[in-house]
Design a protein around this motif. Structure first.
Motif, PDB file in Angstrom:
ATOM      1  N   ILE A 225       0.876  -1.183   0.000  1.00 29.75           N
ATOM      2  CA  ILE A 225       0.000   0.000   0.000  1.00 29.75           C
ATOM      3  C   ILE A 225       0.908   1.226   0.000  1.00 29.75           C
ATOM      4  O   ILE A 225       1.860   1.288   0.771  1.00 29.75           O
ATOM      5  CB  ILE A 225      -0.902   0.026   1.265  1.00 29.75           C
ATOM      6  CG1 ILE A 225      -1.935  -1.122   1.225  1.00 29.75           C
ATOM      7  CG2 ILE A 225      -1.613   1.356   1.423  1.00 29.75           C
ATOM      8  CD1 ILE A 225      -3.101  -0.904   0.302  1.00 29.75           C
TER       9      ILE A 225
ATOM     10  N   GLU B 148      -1.858   6.437   0.540  1.00 29.24           N
ATOM     11  CA  GLU B 148      -3.181   5.810   0.546  1.00 29.24           C
ATOM     12  C   GLU B 148      -3.766   5.668   1.953  1.00 29.24           C
ATOM     13  O   GLU B 148      -4.957   5.423   2.109  1.00 29.24           O
ATOM     14  CB  GLU B 148      -3.117   4.421  -0.108  1.00 29.24           C
ATOM     15  CG  GLU B 148      -2.717   4.422  -1.573  1.00 29.24           C
ATOM     16  CD  GLU B 148      -3.670   5.245  -2.422  1.00 29.24           C
ATOM     17  OE1 GLU B 148      -4.893   4.986  -2.386  1.00 29.24           O
ATOM     18  OE2 GLU B 148      -3.189   6.172  -3.109  1.00 29.24           O
TER      19      GLU B 148
ATOM     20  N   ARG C 280     -11.438   4.862  -0.378  1.00 29.28           N
ATOM     21  CA  ARG C 280     -10.929   4.424  -1.685  1.00 29.28           C
ATOM     22  C   ARG C 280     -10.739   2.919  -1.785  1.00 29.28           C
ATOM     23  O   ARG C 280     -10.792   2.364  -2.889  1.00 29.28           O
ATOM     24  CB  ARG C 280      -9.608   5.127  -1.980  1.00 29.28           C
ATOM     25  CG  ARG C 280      -8.934   4.667  -3.265  1.00 29.28           C
ATOM     26  CD  ARG C 280      -7.771   5.524  -3.616  1.00 29.28           C
ATOM     27  NE  ARG C 280      -8.197   6.751  -4.256  1.00 29.28           N
ATOM     28  CZ  ARG C 280      -7.434   7.441  -5.112  1.00 29.28           C
ATOM     29  NH1 ARG C 280      -6.224   7.015  -5.405  1.00 29.28           N
ATOM     30  NH2 ARG C 280      -7.866   8.545  -5.659  1.00 29.28           N
ATOM     31  N   HIS C 281     -10.514   2.261  -0.664  1.00 28.76           N
ATOM     32  CA  HIS C 281     -10.167   0.842  -0.726  1.00 28.76           C
ATOM     33  C   HIS C 281     -11.198  -0.061  -0.030  1.00 28.76           C
ATOM     34  O   HIS C 281     -11.831  -0.879  -0.691  1.00 28.76           O
ATOM     35  CB  HIS C 281      -8.766   0.615  -0.161  1.00 28.76           C
ATOM     36  CG  HIS C 281      -7.713   1.326  -0.948  1.00 28.76           C
ATOM     37  ND1 HIS C 281      -7.337   0.933  -2.218  1.00 28.76           N
ATOM     38  CD2 HIS C 281      -6.969   2.430  -0.674  1.00 28.76           C
ATOM     39  CE1 HIS C 281      -6.406   1.752  -2.693  1.00 28.76           C
ATOM     40  NE2 HIS C 281      -6.170   2.665  -1.767  1.00 28.76           N
TER      41      HIS C 281
ATOM     42  N   CYS D 209     -14.224  -1.629  -2.160  1.00 26.98           N
ATOM     43  CA  CYS D 209     -14.224  -3.077  -2.392  1.00 26.98           C
ATOM     44  C   CYS D 209     -15.464  -3.751  -1.807  1.00 26.98           C
ATOM     45  O   CYS D 209     -15.960  -4.735  -2.359  1.00 26.98           O
ATOM     46  CB  CYS D 209     -12.978  -3.707  -1.785  1.00 26.98           C
ATOM     47  SG  CYS D 209     -11.465  -3.353  -2.710  1.00 26.98           S
TER      48      CYS D 209
ATOM     49  N   LEU E 172      -7.321  -6.850  -1.681  1.00 26.81           N
ATOM     50  CA  LEU E 172      -8.438  -6.007  -2.125  1.00 26.81           C
ATOM     51  C   LEU E 172      -8.889  -6.464  -3.510  1.00 26.81           C
ATOM     52  O   LEU E 172      -8.099  -6.376  -4.454  1.00 26.81           O
ATOM     53  CB  LEU E 172      -7.989  -4.539  -2.178  1.00 26.81           C
ATOM     54  CG  LEU E 172      -7.450  -3.988  -0.847  1.00 26.81           C
ATOM     55  CD1 LEU E 172      -6.659  -2.711  -1.059  1.00 26.81           C
ATOM     56  CD2 LEU E 172      -8.594  -3.750   0.137  1.00 26.81           C
TER      57      LEU E 172
END
Length: 203
Positions: free
Chosen positions: A34, A38, A45-46, A50, A72
């Protein structure tokens, strides 16, 4: 009472998701899985990105996450949905080691980590997924052989999804693709960028 997006995504398993976020923000960054930038947007965003499409996965399905990387979306789906059995397909040792350690720390008994390239996997799954791995044309060649007849490839894509579908139609046809639809998820959670998914059925 207003339910937070995180609770909507993970319900009573939110503490496990929070623990996974902490693993990503520490070991995930230290091991280069990562990017440091981030960390501040891990949830938006992740994790939530997801989690949004997991509603599309049938109850009790077998799932393969191809090019699983940091987990992810596969690890997120396994956390959100203990009814699923998720196989993480990842060729790089440092990533499979991370995934095995994370699954163990999180107590996830519905996760299997498989160190292999997609081309070398000899089983099929109800659902195959991938995120940020390759353009759909190439991704389909890796993933469609792993989808059982009647199952689906759920490819998490960005804004170029429709163009990728257009470019990949010939390849998808040769790989026994049936219906192909582009769907977005997460609008009801107020995601800044809803998750775009290319859904491909295997005939």
């Amino acid at each position: 009472m207003t339910v937070s997006r995180e609770t909507a995504a993970f319900g009573e398993r939110l503490p496990i998701a929070q623990q996974y976020a902490e693993i990503l923000a520490t070991a995930g960054v230290e091991r280069g899985l990562i990017g440091p930038r981030e960390v501040d947007r891990l949830w938006e965003r992740h994790l939530l990105n997801c989690a949004a499409p997991v509603v599309r996965v049938p109850h009790g399905a077998t799932v393969a996450d191809v090019g699983a990387g940091a987990g992810l979306p596969g690890m997120v789906w396994a956390i959100a949905r203990p009814d699923l059995h998720v196989t993480m397909v990842e060729p790089l040792l440092r990533r499979t080691t991370f995934l095995e350690e994370a699954a163990q720390q999180l107590g996830l008994d519905n996760v299997t980590v498989l160190r292999a390239r997609a081309e070398d996997v000899d089983q099929t799954f109800d659902v195959v997924t991938a995120r940020a791995v390759a353009a759909l044309d190439k991704l389909a060649r890796w993933c469609m052989p792993l989808v059982r007849p009647g199952g689906h490839l759920l490819a998490l894509k960005g804004r170029s999804a429709a163009d990728e579908v257009k470019a990949a139609r010939g390849t998808l046809g040769r790989l026994h693709a049936g219906d192909i639809v582009v769907t977005t998820y997460g609008e009801d959670w107020g995601l800044e960028v809803p998750t775009t998914v290319v859904e491909v059925q295997r005939r």
